[in-house]
Design an enzyme around this catalytic site. Structure first.
Site, short mmCIF file in Angstrom:
data_model
loop_
_atom_site.label_atom_id
_atom_site.label_comp_id
_atom_site.label_asym_id
_atom_site.label_seq_id
_atom_site.Cartn_x
_atom_site.Cartn_y
_atom_site.Cartn_z
N ASP A 13 0.88 -1.28 0.02
CA ASP A 13 0.09 0.07 -0.03
C ASP A 13 0.80 1.22 0.04
OD1 ASP A 13 -2.26 -1.74 0.34
OD2 ASP A 13 -1.79 -1.86 2.48
N GLU A 14 1.94 1.45 -0.69
CA GLU A 14 2.77 2.40 -0.67
C GLU A 14 2.30 3.49 -1.40
OE1 GLU A 14 3.92 -0.71 -1.27
OE2 GLU A 14 5.57 -1.32 0.20
N LYS A 16 1.74 2.21 -4.90
CA LYS A 16 2.54 1.86 -6.18
C LYS A 16 1.69 2.24 -7.47
CE LYS A 16 2.90 -2.33 -4.57
NZ LYS A 16 2.63 -2.20 -3.03
N GLY A 40 -4.61 -4.66 -3.97
CA GLY A 40 -5.56 -3.60 -4.03
C GLY A 40 -4.91 -2.26 -4.87
N HIS A 41 -5.02 -1.67 -6.07
CA HIS A 41 -4.43 -0.68 -6.66
C HIS A 41 -5.59 0.29 -6.80
CE1 HIS A 41 -0.56 -3.03 -8.18
NE2 HIS A 41 -0.61 -2.79 -6.69
N GLN A 224 2.20 -6.00 -3.34
CA GLN A 224 2.45 -6.10 -1.73
C GLN A 224 3.63 -5.25 -1.60
OE1 GLN A 224 1.59 -9.67 -2.92
NE2 GLN A 224 -0.48 -8.68 -2.81
N ARG A 303 -10.15 -3.06 5.51
CA ARG A 303 -9.76 -2.76 6.83
C ARG A 303 -8.95 -1.54 7.09
NH1 ARG A 303 -6.32 -8.35 7.50
NH2 ARG A 303 -5.92 -8.03 5.25
N ASP A 333 2.20 14.90 0.99
CA ASP A 333 1.19 15.79 1.61
C ASP A 333 0.49 15.27 2.84
OD1 ASP A 333 0.05 14.07 -0.56
OD2 ASP A 333 -1.82 14.54 0.18
P1 IMP Z 1 -2.47 -12.96 1.86
O1 IMP Z 1 -1.40 -12.19 0.71
O2 IMP Z 1 -3.88 -12.62 1.69
O3 IMP Z 1 -1.97 -14.30 2.19
O4 IMP Z 1 -1.98 -12.10 3.18
C1 IMP Z 1 -0.91 -12.04 4.06
C2 IMP Z 1 -0.49 -10.88 4.58
O5 IMP Z 1 -0.15 -9.87 3.48
C3 IMP Z 1 -1.44 -10.21 5.26
O6 IMP Z 1 -0.91 -9.52 6.38
C4 IMP Z 1 -2.22 -9.07 4.36
O7 IMP Z 1 -2.81 -8.06 5.03
C5 IMP Z 1 -0.82 -8.75 3.40
N1 IMP Z 1 -1.05 -8.41 2.19
C6 IMP Z 1 -1.74 -9.16 1.18
N2 IMP Z 1 -1.93 -8.11 0.20
C7 IMP Z 1 -1.61 -6.84 0.46
C8 IMP Z 1 -1.55 -5.49 -0.30
O8 IMP Z 1 -1.90 -5.53 -1.30
N3 IMP Z 1 -1.38 -4.52 0.56
C9 IMP Z 1 -0.96 -4.56 1.55
N4 IMP Z 1 -0.74 -5.80 2.61
C10 IMP Z 1 -1.18 -6.88 1.91
#
Ligand code: IMP
Length: 433
Positions: A13-14, A16, A40-41, A224, A303, A333
């Site tokens: 979630d940086e 990207k 999620g982008h 991720q 979440r 910002d």
């Molecule tokens: P999974 O990838 O659904 O197995 O989740 C493993 C860990 O990666 C959990 O802590 C999720 O919240 C985290 N995670 C998975 N996808 C993302 C993402 O796109 N952004 C942030 N955290 C993520």
């Protein structure tokens, strides 16, 4: 022309998607190389918000090719739903979105296993997105998995799904006390996607090799972030794939000598969703403020994200394991209203001062962050269109982050829109051999 890799340098979630969208303008092909619909982008163009889970956001440019590499785990139903939704919004993916024949499929049993496993772990749950990512990679590594190519061969698909469901049901019923899944339903749901998927299936390594030889610019996007990488993250609180830059080679079939540049994306602060160590986490009213200013709610699960300060040790780790050439600092910002901004420059562990991440991953849960407090700028940066428009304290903040991380800042983002992206003289995405 060498390919460029873009990775998250923190916990995901940086921002990207925003940076990738910006870089895509100069690319011809954008490739996802790992993860699945857990990502999620969010991209905002002309005030319109687009949320992507699987399709590379490059699809918003009508002339770009978007590719899903072999390293991705693909939920075909979710993927096609995303493609159809795009079509409804006037974004036509036909003939320019391709999927690797070697990508593994996420089946409904994988999501059922993901959720059951999480429930069974209680207080030690990973906090996954519940999309079946982990169990799909387990089957891949266990040589049980179903590849996209298998979907195009009905009998083979039926056979392989039968084996997966048999094993999954044994776990669901006997280990987790959950409901079994009907194999026929899984087979039917998968086969229902085959005809629509068929024209998109390609040998992605071959496609990319040909295009790169023809001088095309390939952008490989990681999902991720570094700290969620299966090997280099905060194991076991990680995702199940290599989100770091090396994963791009394995997950897209592009050899390391074909990569010319690696860009790491980091927020000007930090967030994490899901469980696991996050040394700079803040709580209380200030965390609420940062969450609100930054809109820090998961794009996939909704979440609320845990919020914290920029962690120099995590950034240096990301620079190392990805071989970063430059940093893109996003959401500057969000810090506009702060009087001073803490930045974590060390950890204290059992009385000892650490300047690099600890040897044992679990020690990250026990470390106490040591902060330097940098002056805030207390003015709006959202209107800045070049680095010179930023207040001196904001430029100083960026300089310090670069100095501590050991890599220059090439891109700065001051808002969700494409125009709110500033570049520095250190920025380069595509380099020639
Ligand atoms: P999974 O990838 O659904 O197995 O989740 C493993 C860990 O990666 C959990 O802590 C999720 O919240 C985290 N995670 C998975 N996808 C993302 C993402 O796109 N952004 C942030 N955290 C993520």
């Amino acid at each position: 022309m060498k390919a460029a890799v873009v990775v998250g340098a923190q916990w995901g979630d940086e921002g990207k998607a925003k940076v990738i969208d910006f870089l895509t303008e100069h690319a011809d092909i954008v490739v996802r190389y790992q993860g699945g619909a857990n990502a999620g982008h969010t991209v905002v163009t002309d005030g319109q918000k687009h949320v992507f889970h699987l399709v590379p956001s490059g699809v918003l440019y009508a002339d770009k090719i978007c590719v899903i590499g072999n390293g991705v785990v693909l939920d075909p139903t979710a993927f096609l739903a995303e493609v159809r939704e795009l079509a409804q919004r006037g974004v036509d993916a036909a003939g320019r979105v391709f999927v690797s024949s070697r990508a593994h499929l996420i089946l409904p049993v994988h999501a059922a296993l993901d959720r059951a496993a999480e429930v069974s772990m209680g207080g030690r749950a990973i906090g996954t997105t519940g999309r079946g990512i982990g169990p799909a990679y387990v089957d891949k590594a266990g040589r049980l998995g179903v590849q996209v190519a298998d979907l195009l061969d009905r009998e083979r698909f039926r056979r392989r799904v039968g084996r997966i469901v048999e094993r999954a049901n044994a776990l669901l019923v006997n280990l987790y006390g959950a409901e079994p899944v009907a194999a026929e339903e899984v087979v039917a749901a998968g086969l229902a996607t085959a005809d629509e998927l068929r024209p998109m299936v390609r040998d992605v390594a071959l496609l990319l090799d040909r295009e790169m030889r023809a001088g095309k610019r390939v952008l490989l996007e990681g999902a991720q972030g570094t700290m969620l990488d299966l090997d280099h993250g905060t194991y076991p609180f990680v995702t199940s794939s290599n989100s770091t830059a090396g994963g791009a080679c394995a997950g897209a079939g592009v050899g390391p000598t074909r990569i010319g540049r690696v860009i790491g994306i980091a927020k000007a602060y930090a967030t994490r969703v899901g469980n696991g160590p996050f040394p700079t986490q803040i709580d209380g009213p200030l965390a609420e403020k940062v969450r609100t200013w930054g809109g820090e709610f998961g794009a996939t699960t909704g979440r609320p994200r845990r919020c914290g300060w920029f962690d120099v040790l995590a950034a240096r780790h990301a620079v190392r394991v990805n071989g970063l050439d430059e940093l893109a600092v996003t959401k500057l910002d969000v810090l506009d209203e702060l009087d001073e901004i803490p930045v974590c420059t060390g950890y204290r562990l059992n009385g000892e001062l650490l300047t690099e991440t600890p040897l044992r991953g679990r020690d990250l849960e026990a470390v106490e962050p040591i902060y330097e407090h940098l002056p805030g700028w207390r003015s709006r940066t959202t209107g800045a269109r070049s680095l010179h428009d930023l207040p001196a304290a904001a430029r100083e903040y960026l300089d310090r982050l670069a100095e501590w991380a050991g890599v220059p800042v090439g891109i700065v983002s001051v808002g969700p829109d494409r125009q709110q992206t500033l570049t520095t003289s250190n920025h380069r995405a595509f380099v020639t051999d």
